[in-house]
Design a protein around this motif. Structure first.
Motif, PDB file in Angstrom:
ATOM      1  N   ALA A 123     -12.242  60.659  -6.861  1.00 27.96           N
ATOM      2  CA  ALA A 123     -11.426  60.338  -8.039  1.00 27.96           C
ATOM      3  C   ALA A 123     -10.003  60.046  -7.579  1.00 27.96           C
ATOM      4  CB  ALA A 123     -11.437  61.496  -9.028  1.00 27.96           C
ATOM      5  N   THR A 124      -9.326  59.190  -8.334  1.00 28.47           N
ATOM      6  CA  THR A 124      -7.953  58.824  -8.008  1.00 28.47           C
ATOM      7  C   THR A 124      -6.998  59.460  -9.002  1.00 28.47           C
ATOM      8  OG1 THR A 124      -8.710  56.704  -7.180  1.00 28.47           O
ATOM      9  CG2 THR A 124      -6.380  56.886  -7.654  1.00 28.47           C
ATOM     10  N   GLN A 171     -10.524  61.599 -18.138  1.00 26.50           N
ATOM     11  CA  GLN A 171     -10.700  62.004 -16.747  1.00 26.50           C
ATOM     12  C   GLN A 171     -10.007  60.992 -15.849  1.00 26.50           C
ATOM     13  OE1 GLN A 171     -14.996  61.896 -16.647  1.00 26.50           O
ATOM     14  NE2 GLN A 171     -14.990  59.919 -15.640  1.00 26.50           N
ATOM     15  N   PHE A 172      -9.822  61.370 -14.593  1.00 27.74           N
ATOM     16  CA  PHE A 172      -9.278  60.438 -13.617  1.00 27.74           C
ATOM     17  C   PHE A 172     -10.356  59.415 -13.267  1.00 27.74           C
ATOM     18  CE2 PHE A 172      -6.839  64.380 -12.658  1.00 27.74           C
ATOM     19  CZ  PHE A 172      -5.586  63.890 -12.993  1.00 27.74           C
ATOM     20  N   PRO A 173      -9.981  58.183 -12.932  1.00 30.47           N
ATOM     21  CA  PRO A 173     -10.990  57.201 -12.521  1.00 30.47           C
ATOM     22  C   PRO A 173     -11.775  57.728 -11.319  1.00 30.47           C
ATOM     23  CG  PRO A 173      -8.849  56.153 -12.792  1.00 30.47           C
ATOM     24  CD  PRO A 173      -8.639  57.628 -12.904  1.00 30.47           C
ATOM     25  N   LEU A 175       3.807  61.316 -15.383  1.00 28.06           N
ATOM     26  CA  LEU A 175       2.694  60.788 -16.170  1.00 28.06           C
ATOM     27  C   LEU A 175       1.505  60.564 -15.248  1.00 28.06           C
ATOM     28  CD1 LEU A 175       4.365  58.094 -18.463  1.00 28.06           C
ATOM     29  CD2 LEU A 175       3.796  60.443 -19.021  1.00 28.06           C
ATOM     30  N   TYR A 176       0.303  60.859 -15.730  1.00 25.09           N
ATOM     31  CA  TYR A 176      -0.924  60.670 -14.962  1.00 25.09           C
ATOM     32  C   TYR A 176      -1.828  59.689 -15.692  1.00 25.09           C
ATOM     33  CZ  TYR A 176       0.689  64.702 -12.402  1.00 25.09           C
ATOM     34  OH  TYR A 176       1.449  65.560 -11.651  1.00 25.09           O
ATOM     35  N   PHE A 177      -2.497  58.839 -14.921  1.00 30.30           N
ATOM     36  CA  PHE A 177      -3.400  57.841 -15.476  1.00 30.30           C
ATOM     37  C   PHE A 177      -4.781  58.461 -15.642  1.00 30.30           C
ATOM     38  CE2 PHE A 177      -6.336  54.198 -14.788  1.00 30.30           C
ATOM     39  CZ  PHE A 177      -6.014  53.496 -15.936  1.00 30.30           C
ATOM     40  N   VAL A 178      -5.215  58.589 -16.897  1.00 23.51           N
ATOM     41  CA  VAL A 178      -6.543  59.120 -17.200  1.00 23.51           C
ATOM     42  C   VAL A 178      -7.253  58.148 -18.137  1.00 23.51           C
ATOM     43  CG1 VAL A 178      -6.027  61.568 -16.825  1.00 23.51           C
ATOM     44  CG2 VAL A 178      -5.599  60.556 -19.062  1.00 23.51           C
ATOM     45  N   LEU A 214     -16.678  66.571  -6.265  1.00 21.37           N
ATOM     46  CA  LEU A 214     -15.707  65.552  -6.598  1.00 21.37           C
ATOM     47  C   LEU A 214     -14.427  65.791  -5.804  1.00 21.37           C
ATOM     48  CD1 LEU A 214     -14.940  63.157  -8.432  1.00 21.37           C
ATOM     49  CD2 LEU A 214     -14.239  64.827 -10.149  1.00 21.37           C
ATOM     50  N   PHE A 215     -14.003  64.784  -5.052  1.00 19.61           N
ATOM     51  CA  PHE A 215     -12.802  64.881  -4.202  1.00 19.61           C
ATOM     52  C   PHE A 215     -11.698  64.007  -4.797  1.00 19.61           C
ATOM     53  CE2 PHE A 215     -16.360  66.046  -1.628  1.00 19.61           C
ATOM     54  CZ  PHE A 215     -15.879  67.105  -0.856  1.00 19.61           C
ATOM     55  N   PHE A 216     -10.494  64.591  -4.953  1.00 22.98           N
ATOM     56  CA  PHE A 216      -9.375  63.911  -5.597  1.00 22.98           C
ATOM     57  C   PHE A 216      -8.401  63.351  -4.562  1.00 22.98           C
ATOM     58  CE2 PHE A 216     -10.961  66.990  -8.609  1.00 22.98           C
ATOM     59  CZ  PHE A 216     -11.002  66.263  -9.779  1.00 22.98           C
ATOM     60  N   TYR A 217      -8.044  62.091  -4.723  1.00 20.14           N
ATOM     61  CA  TYR A 217      -7.079  61.411  -3.861  1.00 20.14           C
ATOM     62  C   TYR A 217      -5.876  60.998  -4.661  1.00 20.14           C
ATOM     63  CZ  TYR A 217     -10.359  61.184  -0.024  1.00 20.14           C
ATOM     64  OH  TYR A 217     -11.188  61.516   0.986  1.00 20.14           O
TER      65      TYR A 217
END
Length: 189
Positions: free
Chosen positions: A26-27, A126-128, A112-115, A186-189
């Motif tokens: 996920a980004t 959710q995150f992409p 701000l976060y893109f969800v 799920l790994f977040f980048y």
């Protein structure tokens, strides 16, 4: 005790070992604050105190020690004129007023976060994210997940090759049998 229970919760049971894990990336796309946050009341009090103290203890400069260059006074007058007419940009934008949550020109003092919603009917944001392809890297999957949503025309900088966080979601035994997988990591980048 808590550590043992936590470890036990992540251990797999013999029957769940028969299924593999899905690996996904996920980004986490962040817009940093554009302006400094408003100072806290204690900071405002301290700044007023500091300015008053500086004015109280300051001494006029001895002109015998300092001889200004020609044009110095003209330059200072010009600077003062520009400073007197300067108006800072508003901290509350039109997007804030109409509550446009899709705009980046809002909440200038905040991160701000893109969800996204996976489907229009989805209840949660959710995150992409995307499943990691066989032989592909997790970072490439994270990049593809973001590009699939925002397109390739946006410049995005990934900080590193290692994920910053991960989440392990173990499916229920019924879901494991239905999907043939133990769960998703799920790994977040």
């Amino acid at each position: 005790n808590v550590e043992k229970e936590s470890r036990r919760a992540h251990e797999t049971t013999p029957e769940s070992d028969e299924y593999p894990w899905r690996i996904a990336s996920a980004t986490v796309l962040e817009r940093l604050p554009v302006v400094l946050p408003d100072p806290a009341p204690i900071e405002e009090q301290f700044n007023k105190y500091r300015i008053n103290e500086r004015n109280r203890t300051s001494v006029e400069m001895n002109t015998a020690l300092f001889k200004p260059k020609p044009g110095y006074d003209d330059f200072n007058r010009g600077q003062l004129k520009r400073a007197a007419t300067f108006t800072p940009a508003p901290r509350v934008t039109e997007a804030d007023r109409i509550n446009d949550t899709r705009s980046l020109d809002r909440a200038l003092q905040k991160h701000l976060y893109f969800v996204i919603k996976r489907t229009p009917a989805a209840k949660f944001f959710q995150f992409p994210q995307r499943l990691t392809e066989e032989g592909g890297s997790m970072r490439e999957s994270a990049e593809k997940a973001l590009k699939a949503v925002i397109g390739v025309e946006h410049r995005v900088y990934f900080i590193g090759n290692a994920p910053m966080a991960h989440l392990v979601h173990t499916y229920s035994p019924e879901l494991q049998k239905k999907n043939g997988v133990q769960g998703v990591k799920l790994f977040f980048y």
